[in-house]
Design a protein around this motif. Sequence first.
Motif, PDB file in Angstrom:
ATOM      1  N   THR A   1       0.675  -1.050  19.824  1.00 39.22           N
ATOM      2  CA  THR A   1       1.248  -2.401  19.825  1.00 39.22           C
ATOM      3  C   THR A   1       2.404  -2.467  18.835  1.00 39.22           C
ATOM      4  O   THR A   1       2.525  -1.625  17.933  1.00 39.22           O
ATOM      5  CB  THR A   1       0.206  -3.462  19.400  1.00 39.22           C
ATOM      6  OG1 THR A   1      -0.163  -3.221  18.038  1.00 39.22           O
ATOM      7  CG2 THR A   1      -1.030  -3.433  20.295  1.00 39.22           C
ATOM      8  N   ARG A   2       3.223  -3.476  18.987  1.00 46.50           N
ATOM      9  CA  ARG A   2       4.333  -3.715  18.055  1.00 46.50           C
ATOM     10  C   ARG A   2       3.786  -3.918  16.643  1.00 46.50           C
ATOM     11  O   ARG A   2       4.311  -3.372  15.675  1.00 46.50           O
ATOM     12  CB  ARG A   2       5.135  -4.932  18.517  1.00 46.50           C
ATOM     13  CG  ARG A   2       6.297  -5.258  17.624  1.00 46.50           C
ATOM     14  CD  ARG A   2       7.075  -6.478  18.174  1.00 46.50           C
ATOM     15  NE  ARG A   2       8.263  -6.664  17.417  1.00 46.50           N
ATOM     16  CZ  ARG A   2       9.380  -5.937  17.530  1.00 46.50           C
ATOM     17  NH1 ARG A   2       9.444  -4.972  18.420  1.00 46.50           N
ATOM     18  NH2 ARG A   2      10.420  -6.169  16.769  1.00 46.50           N
ATOM     19  N   GLU A   3       2.710  -4.700  16.522  1.00 45.02           N
ATOM     20  CA  GLU A   3       2.114  -4.945  15.218  1.00 45.02           C
ATOM     21  C   GLU A   3       1.619  -3.645  14.584  1.00 45.02           C
ATOM     22  O   GLU A   3       1.824  -3.425  13.383  1.00 45.02           O
ATOM     23  CB  GLU A   3       0.962  -5.946  15.320  1.00 45.02           C
ATOM     24  CG  GLU A   3       0.360  -6.258  13.955  1.00 45.02           C
ATOM     25  CD  GLU A   3      -0.776  -7.253  14.015  1.00 45.02           C
ATOM     26  OE1 GLU A   3      -0.641  -8.306  13.387  1.00 45.02           O
ATOM     27  OE2 GLU A   3      -1.786  -6.956  14.685  1.00 45.02           O
ATOM     28  N   ALA A   4       1.020  -2.759  15.373  1.00 41.99           N
ATOM     29  CA  ALA A   4       0.544  -1.482  14.832  1.00 41.99           C
ATOM     30  C   ALA A   4       1.717  -0.668  14.278  1.00 41.99           C
ATOM     31  O   ALA A   4       1.605  -0.059  13.209  1.00 41.99           O
ATOM     32  CB  ALA A   4      -0.192  -0.680  15.903  1.00 41.99           C
ATOM     33  N   LEU A   5       2.843  -0.661  14.978  1.00 39.27           N
ATOM     34  CA  LEU A   5       4.024   0.062  14.506  1.00 39.27           C
ATOM     35  C   LEU A   5       4.556  -0.570  13.219  1.00 39.27           C
ATOM     36  O   LEU A   5       4.823   0.127  12.236  1.00 39.27           O
ATOM     37  CB  LEU A   5       5.118   0.077  15.579  1.00 39.27           C
ATOM     38  CG  LEU A   5       6.452   0.707  15.156  1.00 39.27           C
ATOM     39  CD1 LEU A   5       6.272   2.164  14.744  1.00 39.27           C
ATOM     40  CD2 LEU A   5       7.476   0.567  16.265  1.00 39.27           C
ATOM     41  N   ILE A   6       4.685  -1.877  13.196  1.00 40.90           N
ATOM     42  CA  ILE A   6       5.223  -2.550  12.022  1.00 40.90           C
ATOM     43  C   ILE A   6       4.316  -2.348  10.816  1.00 40.90           C
ATOM     44  O   ILE A   6       4.789  -2.081   9.705  1.00 40.90           O
ATOM     45  CB  ILE A   6       5.469  -4.049  12.321  1.00 40.90           C
ATOM     46  CG1 ILE A   6       6.658  -4.178  13.285  1.00 40.90           C
ATOM     47  CG2 ILE A   6       5.714  -4.833  11.034  1.00 40.90           C
ATOM     48  CD1 ILE A   6       6.887  -5.565  13.823  1.00 40.90           C
ATOM     49  N   LEU A   7       3.009  -2.438  11.021  1.00 41.26           N
ATOM     50  CA  LEU A   7       2.082  -2.213   9.905  1.00 41.26           C
ATOM     51  C   LEU A   7       2.180  -0.787   9.375  1.00 41.26           C
ATOM     52  O   LEU A   7       2.138  -0.560   8.165  1.00 41.26           O
ATOM     53  CB  LEU A   7       0.647  -2.526  10.322  1.00 41.26           C
ATOM     54  CG  LEU A   7       0.323  -4.002  10.471  1.00 41.26           C
ATOM     55  CD1 LEU A   7      -1.081  -4.179  11.030  1.00 41.26           C
ATOM     56  CD2 LEU A   7       0.475  -4.722   9.155  1.00 41.26           C
ATOM     57  N   GLU A   8       2.333   0.176  10.279  1.00 42.87           N
ATOM     58  CA  GLU A   8       2.456   1.566   9.819  1.00 42.87           C
ATOM     59  C   GLU A   8       3.801   1.799   9.131  1.00 42.87           C
ATOM     60  O   GLU A   8       3.878   2.554   8.157  1.00 42.87           O
ATOM     61  CB  GLU A   8       2.252   2.552  10.964  1.00 42.87           C
ATOM     62  CG  GLU A   8       2.141   3.982  10.498  1.00 42.87           C
ATOM     63  CD  GLU A   8       1.038   4.229   9.467  1.00 42.87           C
ATOM     64  OE1 GLU A   8       1.219   5.159   8.643  1.00 42.87           O
ATOM     65  OE2 GLU A   8       0.012   3.524   9.461  1.00 42.87           O
ATOM     66  N   VAL A   9       4.858   1.148   9.599  1.00 47.94           N
ATOM     67  CA  VAL A   9       6.152   1.233   8.914  1.00 47.94           C
ATOM     68  C   VAL A   9       5.983   0.693   7.487  1.00 47.94           C
ATOM     69  O   VAL A   9       6.473   1.291   6.522  1.00 47.94           O
ATOM     70  CB  VAL A   9       7.253   0.464   9.684  1.00 47.94           C
ATOM     71  CG1 VAL A   9       8.484   0.249   8.814  1.00 47.94           C
ATOM     72  CG2 VAL A   9       7.628   1.194  10.966  1.00 47.94           C
ATOM     73  N   HIS A  10       5.266  -0.400   7.356  1.00 51.18           N
ATOM     74  CA  HIS A  10       5.011  -0.980   6.034  1.00 51.18           C
ATOM     75  C   HIS A  10       4.216  -0.010   5.155  1.00 51.18           C
ATOM     76  O   HIS A  10       4.621   0.289   4.028  1.00 51.18           O
ATOM     77  CB  HIS A  10       4.259  -2.310   6.174  1.00 51.18           C
ATOM     78  CG  HIS A  10       3.762  -2.843   4.877  1.00 51.18           C
ATOM     79  ND1 HIS A  10       4.598  -3.360   3.914  1.00 51.18           N
ATOM     80  CD2 HIS A  10       2.513  -2.916   4.368  1.00 51.18           C
ATOM     81  CE1 HIS A  10       3.875  -3.727   2.866  1.00 51.18           C
ATOM     82  NE2 HIS A  10       2.616  -3.471   3.117  1.00 51.18           N
ATOM     83  N   ARG A  11       3.091   0.506   5.669  1.00 49.16           N
ATOM     84  CA  ARG A  11       2.261   1.446   4.896  1.00 49.16           C
ATOM     85  C   ARG A  11       3.056   2.687   4.490  1.00 49.16           C
ATOM     86  O   ARG A  11       2.997   3.126   3.352  1.00 49.16           O
ATOM     87  CB  ARG A  11       1.041   1.894   5.717  1.00 49.16           C
ATOM     88  CG  ARG A  11      -0.138   0.962   5.627  1.00 49.16           C
ATOM     89  CD  ARG A  11      -1.408   1.584   6.150  1.00 49.16           C
ATOM     90  NE  ARG A  11      -1.610   1.758   7.550  1.00 49.16           N
ATOM     91  CZ  ARG A  11      -1.732   0.845   8.512  1.00 49.16           C
ATOM     92  NH1 ARG A  11      -1.600  -0.375   8.296  1.00 49.16           N
ATOM     93  NH2 ARG A  11      -1.966   1.132   9.735  1.00 49.16           N
TER      94      ARG A  11
END
Length: 183
Positions: A54-64
């Motif tokens: 999901t888009r959220e999964a990508l954004i969260l991993e970019v953050h981490r």
Amino acid sequence: MAGAQPQRSDALKNREAILQVAHDALAESPHASLNSIAKRAGVGPGTLYRHFPTREALILEVHRHGVNRLVASVPEVLAAHAPLDALRLWFATLAAYVRIKHGLGEALHSAAAQEDVSASWPPVTAAVGQLLDACEQSGEVRSGIDPVDVIMLMSCLWRTPATPDGAAQADRLMELAIHGLRP
């Protein structure tokens, strides 16, 4: 995860490419499409979705990923610069990162993301503690400064506009803050 297969080297390379491109693309526009990110990373959409469903999964991993890289950079920054200069440089990098993070919008503000975002505080606080310890040992800042207080003080840096005037203002604000840390 028990029983999980280790990722192949090409899969790890693809994942890293996706994360770097996603970081850059989302910094340019928080509305960058997943398909455009996949294309810029040189992978197909299926590869991107295998890693980040999901888009959220990508954004969260970019953050981490961004927080981990920033925290891990402290020893290198301290090795390359005098402690107070390392503190300046690291906080300038943090400010640039937080500006990008704020541009990621709802994905980092959802209830599901808050646990991940909150988990970034202890490592960032520890990194600031390392920088302060080095500055204290060199006699450039007084002892007993709380890293959380410094993060709150320096939070003004990521509130300045990403313009030349904003950069000049951030430099002035950082020097005011550092003046308050001196012995």
